[in-house]
Design a protein around this motif. Structure first.
Motif: not given
Length: 115
Positions: A66-73, A103-111
C-alpha cells in the motif's frame, strides 16, 4: 472482482452491486462483507487497483503493497470499511463512488513522495 455470499447462491459483480442489493434488504451487511471491506485486496480500493489486489494475494507485506497509495485513497479505504462495518449503506455507496472517481494521478503517490 466477484463477491460471493456465504450461501453461495448470490454473487455480485462489484461492491456497488453488493451495496445496492443490501440497500433493498432489511438488516445489516454480512460478516463476509465486513471481512472483505477490511481486506485491501477485496475492498473498494482493491477492486479498483487490480495490481494491488494481485500483490496482496501473492502474500507480500501490506505496508509494502500500500506504500504507493495516496493518503486520500488510504483514508477513503478506511472510511469505506467503517461504513460497511457500521451498516451505513448510503455512506458506503458514496465512498465507493469517491474511490472509483479519484483521478489516476491522485490515486497514487508521486515517485518523489514515496517513503
Amino acid at each position: 472482482m466477484v463477491l460471493v455470499m456465504p450461501n453461495a447462491e448470490m454473487t455480485f459483480e462489484n461492491w456497488e452491486a453488493r451495496i445496492k442489493f443490501q440497500m433493498e434488504e432489511e438488516g445489516g451487511f454480512e460478516y463476509d462483507d465486513e471481512h472483505n471491506a477490511n481486506d485491501w485486496s477485496k475492498c473498494a480500493v482493491g477492486e479498483r487497483d487490480k495490481e494491488l489486489r494481485n500483490i496482496l494475494r501473492s502474500g507480500l507485506n501490506l505496508k509494502w503493497a500500500t506504500r504507493k497509495l495516496s493518503p486520500e485513497v488510504i483514508k477513503l479505504g478506511q472510511q469505506f470499511e467503517s461504513a460497511i462495518y457500521d451498516n451505513k449503506k448510503e455512506e458506503a455507496l458514496k465512498i465507493y463512488h469517491k474511490i472509483k472517481s479519484i483521478p489516476e494521478e491522485k490515486f497514487y503517490l508521486k515517485s518523489e513522495d514515496e517513503c
